[in-house]
Design an enzyme around this catalytic site. Structure first.
Site, short mmCIF file in Angstrom:
data_model
loop_
_atom_site.label_atom_id
_atom_site.label_comp_id
_atom_site.label_asym_id
_atom_site.label_seq_id
_atom_site.Cartn_x
_atom_site.Cartn_y
_atom_site.Cartn_z
N GLY A 180 0.84 -1.18 0.00
CA GLY A 180 0.00 0.00 0.00
C GLY A 180 0.88 1.24 0.00
O GLY A 180 1.99 1.24 -0.54
N ILE A 196 2.67 2.66 2.40
CA ILE A 196 3.96 2.47 3.06
C ILE A 196 4.85 1.55 2.24
O ILE A 196 6.02 1.84 2.00
CB ILE A 196 3.74 1.90 4.48
CG1 ILE A 196 2.98 2.90 5.35
CG2 ILE A 196 5.08 1.53 5.13
CD1 ILE A 196 2.48 2.32 6.65
N ARG A 209 2.27 -5.32 12.54
CA ARG A 209 1.77 -5.64 13.87
C ARG A 209 2.43 -6.93 14.32
O ARG A 209 2.69 -7.82 13.51
CB ARG A 209 0.24 -5.80 13.88
CG ARG A 209 -0.54 -4.49 13.77
CD ARG A 209 -0.39 -3.66 15.03
NE ARG A 209 -1.23 -2.46 15.02
CZ ARG A 209 -0.84 -1.27 14.58
NH1 ARG A 209 0.39 -1.13 14.08
NH2 ARG A 209 -1.64 -0.23 14.63
N GLU A 269 2.73 -6.03 23.28
CA GLU A 269 3.48 -4.80 23.52
C GLU A 269 2.98 -4.19 24.82
O GLU A 269 1.78 -4.12 25.04
CB GLU A 269 3.27 -3.82 22.36
CG GLU A 269 3.88 -4.27 21.05
CD GLU A 269 3.70 -3.27 19.93
OE1 GLU A 269 3.26 -2.11 20.20
OE2 GLU A 269 3.98 -3.61 18.78
N HIS A 316 8.04 0.34 18.72
CA HIS A 316 6.90 0.80 17.92
C HIS A 316 7.00 2.30 17.63
O HIS A 316 6.07 3.07 17.89
CB HIS A 316 5.58 0.48 18.64
CG HIS A 316 4.42 0.35 17.69
ND1 HIS A 316 3.41 -0.55 17.88
CD2 HIS A 316 4.12 1.01 16.54
CE1 HIS A 316 2.51 -0.45 16.90
NE2 HIS A 316 2.93 0.50 16.07
#
Length: 337
Positions: A166, A168, A248, A277, A296
Site C-alpha cells: 500500500g 507504506i 503488527r 506490547e 513501535h
C-alpha cells in the site's frame, strides 16, 4: 418559538493524549477553518471527556483504549463518528469499545510512508553494516574490526520482498529501487508499479520468501494475516535473510520466530512491533544478538501531526457534508445503536 431556535453546532471532541505528537494551536486552526461552525473540545485524559464533551458528535483520538474511554463511548449516545490519529484500527476494533454500536470509524492513512520507510532502511543498513554488533562491542570498549569487517555487506544488488504494498510498502519500494535493489511485492490483489520488479498474490508468498534477502511486513493485522509468517514460512526463507516487521506483532508467530533465530533458520530480525506490547522483560528476543528491537516508533516524525491534520480535516468536511468518509472501517451490523 421554533422559528427563532438555533441548531446546535456539531461538537468535535479531541483526545490529545500523545505528549510527543500533539495537537497544537496551528492544527486546531486548520480544523476551525474547515468547520467554522463546529465547537472543538480538547481533552488530555479520557477521564475528562464526560465533563468536557458530554454531548459530542465526533471524537478524534489515539488508539489507547482503557475503561474511561470505553465508558465515555458507551454513555455518549450522540457520538456518531470516531477518527483515529493512526492508520491501524485493531486496538480499537478488538477492544470493548469496538463492540459498542452506533458510530462510524475512520483512520489516518496515506501519511506514514516517509518515516516508516526510513525506519526500515535504517534497520536494513544496521544489519548490512553490522551497526547493532558494533554498538555491543562499543559498550565493551572493544575495537572489533577483525570480527565485524567480514560480515559487512552492500545493499545494491540485494532483493527485498515487501508483503503489503500500500502507501507504506510502495514508498519503501521506491527507495529500495533507487538503491539498486530488486524489489518484490506481495498483495492480495497484485498490482503493477514502476517500483516493483514483480508482485505476487499472497497465495504465492513462498516464492517471494525464497528469493528475498530482506522480508519486510507492511500489512495490517486481520484474521487472515494473523501468524501469516509461521514456522513453514520461516523455513522457506534464506538462512542469510533478515525479517523486518513494522506492521503488527501478531502478523508473525513469535514463538516460531524465536526458534528460527535460535536455530539459524534465518539470520536476524528487525522488530518495531511485537506480540504483546510492551514486550515482557523475560522474552528471549531481548537478549538475542541477531535481533534489533525498537519500541513501535517507526511512524514517529516531527511532521506527523502536520500531515495527519489534513486527512482529519478532509474527513471532518465529509462528515459534516454527509459524504462518504475516507478509509472507513466496516462495522458489520454495528452502524446504529
Amino acid at each position: 418559538m421554533k422559528g427563532n431556535s438555533v441548531m446546535k453546532p456539531n461538537r468535535i471532541a479531541i483526545l490529545n493524549t500523545n505528549r510527543i505528537i500533539s495537537v497544537l494551536p496551528k492544527h486546531l486552526d486548520i480544523l476551525r477553518r474547515t468547520a467554522p461552525d463546529c465547537e472543538f473540545l480538547l481533552a488530555e485524559k479520557a477521564e475528562d471527556l464526560p465533563v468536557l464533551a458530554a454531548d459530542a458528535d465526533a471524537l478524534i483520538l489515539w488508539p489507547s483504549v482503557g475503561p474511561d474511554l470505553i465508558s465515555y463511548i458507551r454513555n455518549t449516545p450522540g457520538l456518531r463518528w470516531l477518527h483515529l490519529f493512526t492508520s491501524g484500527v485493531d486496538r480499537l476494533i478488538n477492544s470493548e469499545a469496538g463492540k459498542i454500536p452506533g458510530y462510524r470509524i475512520t483512520s489516518t492513512k496515506g501519511i506514514h510512508g516517509y518515516p516508516i520507510s526510513d525506519h526500515v532502511l535504517a534497520l536494513m543498513y544496521a544489519f548490512l553494516r553490522q551497526l547493532h554488533a558494533a554498538a555491543h562491542y562499543q559498550q565493551k570498549r572493544s575495537w572489533s574490526s577483525d570480527i565485524l569487517s567480514g560480515n559487512c555487506r552492500e545493499i545494491a544488488g540485494l532483493t527485498v520482498g515487501i508483503i503489503g504494498v500500500g502507501n507504506i510498502g510502495l514508498e519503501l519500494a521506491r527507495k529500495c529501487k533507487l538503491l539498486d535493489m530488486t524489489v518484490l511485492g506481495a498483495k492480495r490483489q497484485p498490482i503493477t508499479s514502476q517500483w516493483l520488479d514483480k508482485c505476487y498474490p499472497i497465495s504465492q508468498l513462498p516464492d517471494l520468501l525464497a528469493a528475498s534477502d530482506f522480508v519486510v511486513l507492511c500489512l495490517p493485522l486481520t484474521e487472515e494475516s494473523r501468524h501469516l509468517i509461521g514456522r513453514e514460512e520461516l523455513r522457506v526463507m534464506k538462512n542469510s535473510a533478515i525479517l523486518i516487521n513494522i506492521a503488527r506483532g501478531g502478523v508473525v508467530d513469535q514463538e516460531a520466530l524465536i526458534e528460527a533465530l535460535e536455530q539459524g533458520i534465518i539470520a536476524g530480525a528487525g522488530l518495531d512491533v511485537t506480540d504483546p506490547e510492551p514486550l515482557p522483560e523475560s522474552n528471549p528476543l531481548w537478549g538475542m544478538p541477531n535481533v534489533i528491537i525498537t519500541p513501535h516508533i517507526s511512524a514517529q516524525s516531527p511532521q506527523y501531526m502536520d500531515r495527519a491534520i489534513h486527512v482529519i480535516a478532509e474527513n471532518l468536511r465529509r462528515f459534516l457534508a454527509d459524504e462518504p468518509l475516507l478509509d472507513e472501517v466496516p462495522r458489520h451490523g454495528l452502524e446504529s445503536r
